[in-house]
Design a protein around this motif. Structure first.
Motif, short mmCIF file in Angstrom:
data_model
loop_
_atom_site.label_atom_id
_atom_site.label_comp_id
_atom_site.label_asym_id
_atom_site.label_seq_id
_atom_site.Cartn_x
_atom_site.Cartn_y
_atom_site.Cartn_z
N ARG A 100 101.73 6.60 -35.28
CA ARG A 100 100.64 5.82 -35.87
C ARG A 100 101.25 5.11 -37.09
O ARG A 100 102.15 5.62 -37.72
N THR A 108 95.42 6.11 -22.39
CA THR A 108 94.92 7.18 -23.26
C THR A 108 94.17 8.18 -22.40
O THR A 108 93.45 7.79 -21.48
N ILE A 109 94.33 9.45 -22.69
CA ILE A 109 93.65 10.46 -21.87
C ILE A 109 92.13 10.38 -22.05
O ILE A 109 91.37 10.86 -21.22
N ASP A 110 91.70 9.75 -23.16
CA ASP A 110 90.26 9.72 -23.48
C ASP A 110 89.45 8.88 -22.49
O ASP A 110 88.24 9.05 -22.38
N MET A 142 89.43 17.56 -25.24
CA MET A 142 89.64 16.37 -26.05
C MET A 142 88.79 15.20 -25.55
O MET A 142 87.96 15.36 -24.67
N GLY A 143 89.01 14.05 -26.19
CA GLY A 143 88.29 12.85 -25.78
C GLY A 143 87.81 12.01 -26.94
O GLY A 143 87.23 10.96 -26.75
N ARG A 144 88.11 12.50 -28.17
CA ARG A 144 87.61 11.82 -29.37
C ARG A 144 86.10 11.63 -29.25
O ARG A 144 85.37 12.59 -29.10
N GLU A 180 85.01 17.55 -27.64
CA GLU A 180 85.28 17.75 -29.08
C GLU A 180 84.45 16.82 -29.98
O GLU A 180 84.25 17.11 -31.15
N HIS A 188 96.26 20.16 -27.25
CA HIS A 188 97.23 19.15 -26.83
C HIS A 188 97.89 19.40 -25.49
O HIS A 188 98.66 18.55 -25.02
N ARG A 217 97.42 16.54 -23.22
CA ARG A 217 98.19 15.31 -23.42
C ARG A 217 99.51 15.32 -22.63
O ARG A 217 100.16 14.29 -22.47
O1 F6P Z 1 93.31 9.85 -28.33
C1 F6P Z 1 93.94 10.90 -27.64
C2 F6P Z 1 93.71 12.21 -28.37
O2 F6P Z 1 94.32 13.24 -27.66
C3 F6P Z 1 92.25 12.54 -28.60
O3 F6P Z 1 91.62 13.04 -27.43
C4 F6P Z 1 92.38 13.56 -29.70
O4 F6P Z 1 91.17 13.73 -30.42
C5 F6P Z 1 93.46 12.91 -30.57
O5 F6P Z 1 94.27 12.14 -29.69
C6 F6P Z 1 94.34 13.91 -31.28
O6 F6P Z 1 95.17 13.14 -32.13
P1 F6P Z 1 96.57 13.76 -32.65
O7 F6P Z 1 97.50 13.82 -31.50
O8 F6P Z 1 97.00 12.76 -33.71
O9 F6P Z 1 96.25 15.13 -33.20
#
Ligand code: F6P
Length: 331
Positions: free
Chosen positions: A73, A126-128, A170-172, A223, A260, A263
């Motif tokens: 990021r 993105t997995i979301d 996950m999924g934001r 989440e 994670h 991911r």
């Molecule tokens: O956007 C993908 C994701 O895995 C979301 O589902 C999750 O909330 C976020 O990234 C976690 O971010 P990080 O990897 O920075 O902890």
């Protein structure tokens, strides 16, 4: 002068990104473009982490999760000065085109580069699965299968101990992972941000189930659902909801936060093919000098959208799946 196309991955990594990278490199070579790797997303672009890539550099990666280009990021890229440095770096390396593989945040960055004359095409990864203008984003199918495998294992122990198991995924702010994996696993309750929930209704459902000798339950929690204390902090909603249920219903509860692992993992066939098709068409557009686009798969057709238009849309949850869940999980 052979034209050069940069390839970068940005945002949270997603299984299938490597399949997209592999296809982008080999398609660029097919169209007599010179593919350049940009490592660590926009951060690496600003700091000159670039190098040319050949066909052999992407051998043996299609089956691997994660991204060989790494991701990061970049706060710096959020500033006009950072974006200017990124454009300068591209110009210094005679890179006039870019394929961005990532989520909506990555696309916003891409639009700013497009506005500064870079020929950019974005593909959703993105997995979301929270990106509009595409039915699915790269990584979502693999993540849902990962959750399904985990819930299957949890179901074994839940049934052995007559407990209520909450599984947080996950999924934001999106409920796609929770809804699709919950439906595929036969979850008794699925809580997602898109549909407000009433915990007392959930408790009553568990009480009724117990009366019908249903001795264990699976609850899948996204989440991003509302926290009980209405905070939007890092408190785990599944932990809060699990404690409430244990107190109100008197059933033993256990909570698993998958985190994670969703991911990672070897991308599924679906994600590998989606990634390959999107990346191929992205480089084809770039080769024709047609940037400022996002590509999606809509009804199995690869479709391009103006990037600014796509960013103004909002991904809608497929409520047919939610209605089906309601029918199948009623006592
Ligand atoms: O956007 C993908 C994701 O895995 C979301 O589902 C999750 O909330 C976020 O990234 C976690 O971010 P990080 O990897 O920075 O902890």
């Amino acid at each position: 002068m052979v034209r050069r196309v940069g390839i970068l991955t940005s945002g949270g990594d997603a299984p299938g990104m490597n399949a997209a990278i592999r296809t982008a490199v080999r398609t660029a070579l097919h169209y007599n473009l010179e593919p350049w790797a940009i490592y660590r997303g926009y951060h690496g672009l600003i700091h000159g982490e670039l190098e040319p890539m050949g066909s052999r550099d992407v051998s043996g990666i299609i089956q691997r999760g994660g991204t060989v280009l790494k991701s990061a990021r970049s706060e710096e890229f959020m500033t006009p000065e950072g974006r200017d440095r990124a454009v300068d770096m591209l110009r210094q390396h005679d890179i006039d085109s870019l394929v961005v593989i990532g989520g909506d945040g990555s696309f916003r960055g891409a639009l700013s580069l497009q506005e500064q004359g870079v020929n950019v095409v974005c593909i959703p990864a993105t997995i979301d699965n929270d990106i509009p203008c595409t039915d699915y984003s790269i990584g979502f199918d693999t993540a849902v299968n990962t959750v399904m495998d985990a819930v299957n294992k949890i179901r074994d122990t839940a049934s052995s101990h007559d407990r209520v198991y909450l599984v947080e995924v996950m999924g934001r702010h999106s409920g796609y992972i929770a809804l699709y994996s919950g439906l595929a696993c036969g979850a008794d309750v699925i809580l997602i941000p898109e549909v407000p929930y009433n915990l007392d209704d959930v408790c009553e459902k568990l009480r009724q189930a117990a009366k019908l000798d249903k001795t264990y339950n699976i609850i899948v929690v996204a989440e991003g659902v509302r926290r009980l204390d209405d905070s939007d902090g890092s408190a785990s909603p599944a932990m809060q909801i699990g404690r409430y249920i244990a107190n109100q219903v008197g059933l033993e509860t256990r909570i698993t936060i998958l985190g994670h692992i969703q991911r990672g993992g070897d991308p599924t066939v679906r994600d590998r093919l989606l990634a390959s098709r999107l990346a191929y068409h992205a480089v084809e557009l770039v080769a024709r000098g047609r940037g400022g686009k996002m590509l999606g798969e809509v009804n199995q057709q690869i479709t391009s959208f103006d990037l600014a238009y796509a960013l103004a849309q909002e991904k809608q949850l497929n409520m047919d799946y939610y209605r089906l869940y309601n029918i199948l999980s009623s006592i």
